[in-house]
Motif scaffolding. Sequence first.
Motif, PDB file in Angstrom:
ATOM      1  N   LYS A 253       0.929  -1.219  -0.196  1.00  0.00           N
ATOM      2  CA  LYS A 253       0.287   0.103  -0.201  1.00  0.00           C
ATOM      3  C   LYS A 253       1.006   1.401  -0.056  1.00  0.00           C
ATOM      4  CE  LYS A 253      -3.927   2.137   2.537  1.00  0.00           C
ATOM      5  NZ  LYS A 253      -3.194   3.600   2.528  1.00  0.00           N
ATOM      6  N   ALA A 254       2.078   1.196   0.523  1.00  0.00           N
ATOM      7  CA  ALA A 254       2.874   2.389   0.567  1.00  0.00           C
ATOM      8  C   ALA A 254       3.237   2.711  -0.626  1.00  0.00           C
ATOM      9  CB  ALA A 254       4.242   2.110   1.460  1.00  0.00           C
ATOM     10  N   THR A 255       3.350   1.806  -1.786  1.00  0.00           N
ATOM     11  CA  THR A 255       3.725   2.354  -3.023  1.00  0.00           C
ATOM     12  C   THR A 255       2.662   3.236  -3.594  1.00  0.00           C
ATOM     13  OG1 THR A 255       5.087   0.175  -3.379  1.00  0.00           O
ATOM     14  CG2 THR A 255       4.441   1.017  -5.232  1.00  0.00           C
ATOM     15  N   ALA A 256       1.381   2.587  -3.538  1.00  0.00           N
ATOM     16  CA  ALA A 256       0.126   3.553  -3.870  1.00  0.00           C
ATOM     17  C   ALA A 256       0.252   5.064  -3.416  1.00  0.00           C
ATOM     18  CB  ALA A 256      -0.973   2.690  -3.624  1.00  0.00           C
ATOM     19  N   ASP A 257       0.749   5.014  -2.198  1.00  0.00           N
ATOM     20  CA  ASP A 257       0.664   6.301  -1.509  1.00  0.00           C
ATOM     21  C   ASP A 257       1.949   7.049  -1.933  1.00  0.00           C
ATOM     22  OD1 ASP A 257      -1.329   5.349   0.198  1.00  0.00           O
ATOM     23  OD2 ASP A 257       0.089   4.792   1.844  1.00  0.00           O
ATOM     24  N   THR A 258       2.845   6.454  -2.460  1.00  0.00           N
ATOM     25  CA  THR A 258       3.869   7.007  -2.975  1.00  0.00           C
ATOM     26  C   THR A 258       3.783   7.612  -4.320  1.00  0.00           C
ATOM     27  OG1 THR A 258       5.741   5.873  -1.892  1.00  0.00           O
ATOM     28  CG2 THR A 258       6.460   6.805  -3.815  1.00  0.00           C
ATOM     29  N   ILE A 259       3.079   6.890  -5.272  1.00  0.00           N
ATOM     30  CA  ILE A 259       2.461   7.263  -6.438  1.00  0.00           C
ATOM     31  C   ILE A 259       1.625   8.631  -6.226  1.00  0.00           C
ATOM     32  CG2 ILE A 259       1.231   6.586  -8.450  1.00  0.00           C
ATOM     33  CD1 ILE A 259       2.312   3.843  -7.948  1.00  0.00           C
ATOM     34  N   ALA A 260       0.821   8.508  -5.208  1.00  0.00           N
ATOM     35  CA  ALA A 260      -0.185   9.728  -5.187  1.00  0.00           C
ATOM     36  C   ALA A 260       0.723  10.937  -4.588  1.00  0.00           C
ATOM     37  CB  ALA A 260      -1.358   9.229  -4.059  1.00  0.00           C
ATOM     38  N   ARG A 261       1.521  10.713  -3.757  1.00  0.00           N
ATOM     39  CA  ARG A 261       2.500  11.656  -3.577  1.00  0.00           C
ATOM     40  C   ARG A 261       3.245  12.505  -4.559  1.00  0.00           C
ATOM     41  NH1 ARG A 261       4.217   9.382   0.588  1.00  0.00           N
ATOM     42  NH2 ARG A 261       6.304   8.841  -0.124  1.00  0.00           N
ATOM     43  N   LEU A 262       3.774  11.504  -5.446  1.00  0.00           N
ATOM     44  CA  LEU A 262       4.556  12.282  -6.606  1.00  0.00           C
ATOM     45  C   LEU A 262       3.792  13.033  -7.373  1.00  0.00           C
ATOM     46  CD1 LEU A 262       6.677   8.851  -7.710  1.00  0.00           C
ATOM     47  CD2 LEU A 262       7.382  11.070  -6.315  1.00  0.00           C
ATOM     48  N   ARG A 263       2.309  12.616  -7.612  1.00  0.00           N
ATOM     49  CA  ARG A 263       1.393  13.243  -8.232  1.00  0.00           C
ATOM     50  C   ARG A 263       1.096  14.630  -7.880  1.00  0.00           C
ATOM     51  NH1 ARG A 263      -1.841   8.028 -10.744  1.00  0.00           N
ATOM     52  NH2 ARG A 263      -0.356   7.612 -12.548  1.00  0.00           N
ATOM     53  N   THR A 264       0.638  14.608  -6.750  1.00  0.00           N
ATOM     54  CA  THR A 264       0.050  15.743  -6.101  1.00  0.00           C
ATOM     55  C   THR A 264       0.937  16.779  -5.348  1.00  0.00           C
ATOM     56  OG1 THR A 264      -0.237  14.676  -3.821  1.00  0.00           O
ATOM     57  CG2 THR A 264      -2.063  14.473  -5.443  1.00  0.00           C
ATOM     58  N   ASP A 265       2.159  16.375  -4.971  1.00  0.00           N
ATOM     59  CA  ASP A 265       3.111  17.247  -4.169  1.00  0.00           C
ATOM     60  C   ASP A 265       4.291  17.283  -4.768  1.00  0.00           C
ATOM     61  OD1 ASP A 265       1.155  17.583  -2.081  1.00  0.00           O
ATOM     62  OD2 ASP A 265       1.820  15.953  -1.023  1.00  0.00           O
ATOM     63  N   VAL A 266       4.968  16.194  -5.082  1.00  0.00           N
ATOM     64  CA  VAL A 266       6.422  16.257  -5.505  1.00  0.00           C
ATOM     65  C   VAL A 266       6.559  16.985  -7.057  1.00  0.00           C
ATOM     66  CG1 VAL A 266       8.394  14.959  -6.199  1.00  0.00           C
ATOM     67  CG2 VAL A 266       7.089  14.150  -4.056  1.00  0.00           C
ATOM     68  N   LEU A 267       6.110  16.364  -7.986  1.00  0.00           N
ATOM     69  CA  LEU A 267       6.009  16.902  -9.191  1.00  0.00           C
ATOM     70  C   LEU A 267       5.651  18.337  -9.268  1.00  0.00           C
ATOM     71  CD1 LEU A 267       5.187  13.847 -11.404  1.00  0.00           C
ATOM     72  CD2 LEU A 267       7.265  14.522 -10.267  1.00  0.00           C
ATOM     73  N   PRO A 268       4.361  18.597  -8.891  1.00  0.00           N
ATOM     74  CA  PRO A 268       4.079  20.151  -8.807  1.00  0.00           C
ATOM     75  C   PRO A 268       5.008  21.073  -8.277  1.00  0.00           C
ATOM     76  CG  PRO A 268       2.191  18.724  -8.491  1.00  0.00           C
ATOM     77  CD  PRO A 268       3.476  17.823  -8.259  1.00  0.00           C
ATOM     78  N   THR A 269       5.877  20.629  -7.218  1.00  0.00           N
ATOM     79  CA  THR A 269       6.746  21.444  -6.372  1.00  0.00           C
ATOM     80  C   THR A 269       8.125  21.622  -7.375  1.00  0.00           C
ATOM     81  OG1 THR A 269       5.988  20.832  -4.493  1.00  0.00           O
ATOM     82  CG2 THR A 269       8.329  21.711  -4.478  1.00  0.00           C
ATOM     83  N   ALA A 270       8.567  20.597  -8.088  1.00  0.00           N
ATOM     84  CA  ALA A 270       9.523  20.622  -9.005  1.00  0.00           C
ATOM     85  C   ALA A 270       9.334  21.348 -10.188  1.00  0.00           C
ATOM     86  CB  ALA A 270       9.960  19.257  -9.449  1.00  0.00           C
ATOM     87  N   ILE A 271       7.874  21.345 -10.668  1.00  0.00           N
ATOM     88  CA  ILE A 271       7.870  21.969 -12.047  1.00  0.00           C
ATOM     89  C   ILE A 271       7.619  23.393 -11.889  1.00  0.00           C
ATOM     90  CG2 ILE A 271       6.291  22.054 -14.207  1.00  0.00           C
ATOM     91  CD1 ILE A 271       6.151  19.128 -13.756  1.00  0.00           C
ATOM     92  N   GLY A 272       6.916  23.603 -10.563  1.00  0.00           N
ATOM     93  CA  GLY A 272       6.316  25.120 -10.528  1.00  0.00           C
ATOM     94  C   GLY A 272       5.389  25.597 -11.646  1.00  0.00           C
ATOM     95  N   HIS A 273       5.242  26.870 -11.820  1.00  0.00           N
ATOM     96  CA  HIS A 273       4.228  27.380 -12.747  1.00  0.00           C
ATOM     97  C   HIS A 273       4.740  27.586 -14.056  1.00  0.00           C
ATOM     98  CE1 HIS A 273       1.604  27.884  -9.001  1.00  0.00           C
ATOM     99  NE2 HIS A 273       2.502  28.563  -8.567  1.00  0.00           N
ATOM    100  N   GLY A 274       5.853  26.809 -14.473  1.00  0.00           N
ATOM    101  CA  GLY A 274       6.295  27.050 -15.824  1.00  0.00           C
ATOM    102  C   GLY A 274       5.691  26.145 -16.828  1.00  0.00           C
TER     103      GLY A 274
END
Length: 507
Positions: A253-274
């Motif tokens: 289940k932690a893998t599914a949580d990691t996927i959700a966290r990458l999509r909602t928090d990690v990737l938007p933080t890295a990309i920003g508003h560009g």
Amino acid sequence: MVGLGVGIDYALFVLARHREYLARGLDPREAAGRAVATAGRPVVFAGGTVVVSILGLAVANVPFMTVGGLAVSIVVLTMVVASVTLLPAFLGAAGPRLARAGRIGRALQTRKLGRLARRRDPAAGAAHAAGWRRWIGHVSQHPVPYAVGAAGLLLTATLPVLGLRVGLPDDGSLPHSRTERRAYDLVAEGFGPGTNGPLVIAADPTGDPGVLDRLVATVAADPGIASVAPTHIDRATGIATLVVFPTTSPQDKATADTIARLRTDVLPTAIGHGPARAHVGGAAASLSDVGQRTSQRLPVFVAAVLAMSFLLLMLVFRSILVPLKAVLLNLLSIGAAYGIMVAVFQWGWGGALIGLEATVPIVSFIPMFLFAILFGLSMDYEVFLLSRVREEYLRTGDNGTAIVEGVSRTARIITSAALIMVAVFLSFAVAEDPSTKMFGLGLATAIFIDATVARMVLVPATMTLLGRTNWWLPKWLDWMLPRGPVGTDDTDAESTGEAPRPRLVDR
């Protein structure tokens, strides 16, 4: 599996009625025709209910589930067509030989010897139902304790559903004899469990050249990520891919949580508003998405199937309470099957009996698939049983007699068909793949519960408690519904000179 199950059901139902007519001394061809005219109609409506239920998978809007539902529906329709065309042809060609087994055959032989007077009673062909008649009569005499006890048993079996966890069983749940399991264990031992289920991040860095460095650093810093492989950039398009290895196995289940966290928090933080874009893919992510989609659509799917089945059964039996009760009983049977699946696969209760070596989550798409198939198959039995009960009610006008006679006359057919289906489904429960085990065990458990506790206990108990209101139908609705009752033994009325008694309608 479904083709074998419904094909056997429909064939046994028509064959049993054919043998009844043979026992009454009818010509084999006429018996086959009357069998289709009476039992064939419930077969058509039962098959239609199965098709409606399974086609409801399209509500999930997952292509492979829609295609799977369409394929199963084609199989069911094929079995329905064969049951009302090819089967009666075989029955007519077989002649009187089908009635030469047991009491029905002996009754037919005595007619040939000229001793017709002692066998005129139409119930003679149903002498084998005496034991079932005693049981159903006993249940009908004590409806409250049997209804409460059976419902409590099914609700207790349903309780584990509260701990249902969907996911994807990985190769770590396969037997140690399988080469996939050995490879899985070696990779997990040498490089970590997440190496068996890498994620793929696709990024379009257009307009933001530094986004890839930020993306790699941000993703690698996430606590659920073990490592990030070197970035690969396609020279023609400029699209970059990052292979990311989680710290946990694909079915965790932690893998599914990691996927959700990458999509909602990690990737938007890295990309920003560009202008750059990034998306998470890979097998583990795709199956996690399927699980989320099916979980979101399951309530809509269940509501659509229940509504369509209710309307179809209301047309068949011209009643409000009969289809409502059928829907509720089917939900209880399916819920109990889900609970047993959770207890076996997630909790490990009795898993060794079917060769399960480790606990696994329930495959994400299986609950919806099972609901569609099981609801349809359960409705098969409901239509078969209630069509005969309704025949007896229209013939006698007595609710108690109709319940005892109708259920006892179909009990042997239902239990025989159910035992065959359970044997077929359990053969898949001992397969090596956990997903196949889930399908097999879930189907076998639900059919067994439905044919025993639901049909032979809850149905007669609840119908006895409801009494004549079983067949209540508002006057305005009676006018709106099309005519043409299903399953009424009109041929019997013609042969005995009796007219079917009217339904209970609110005038």
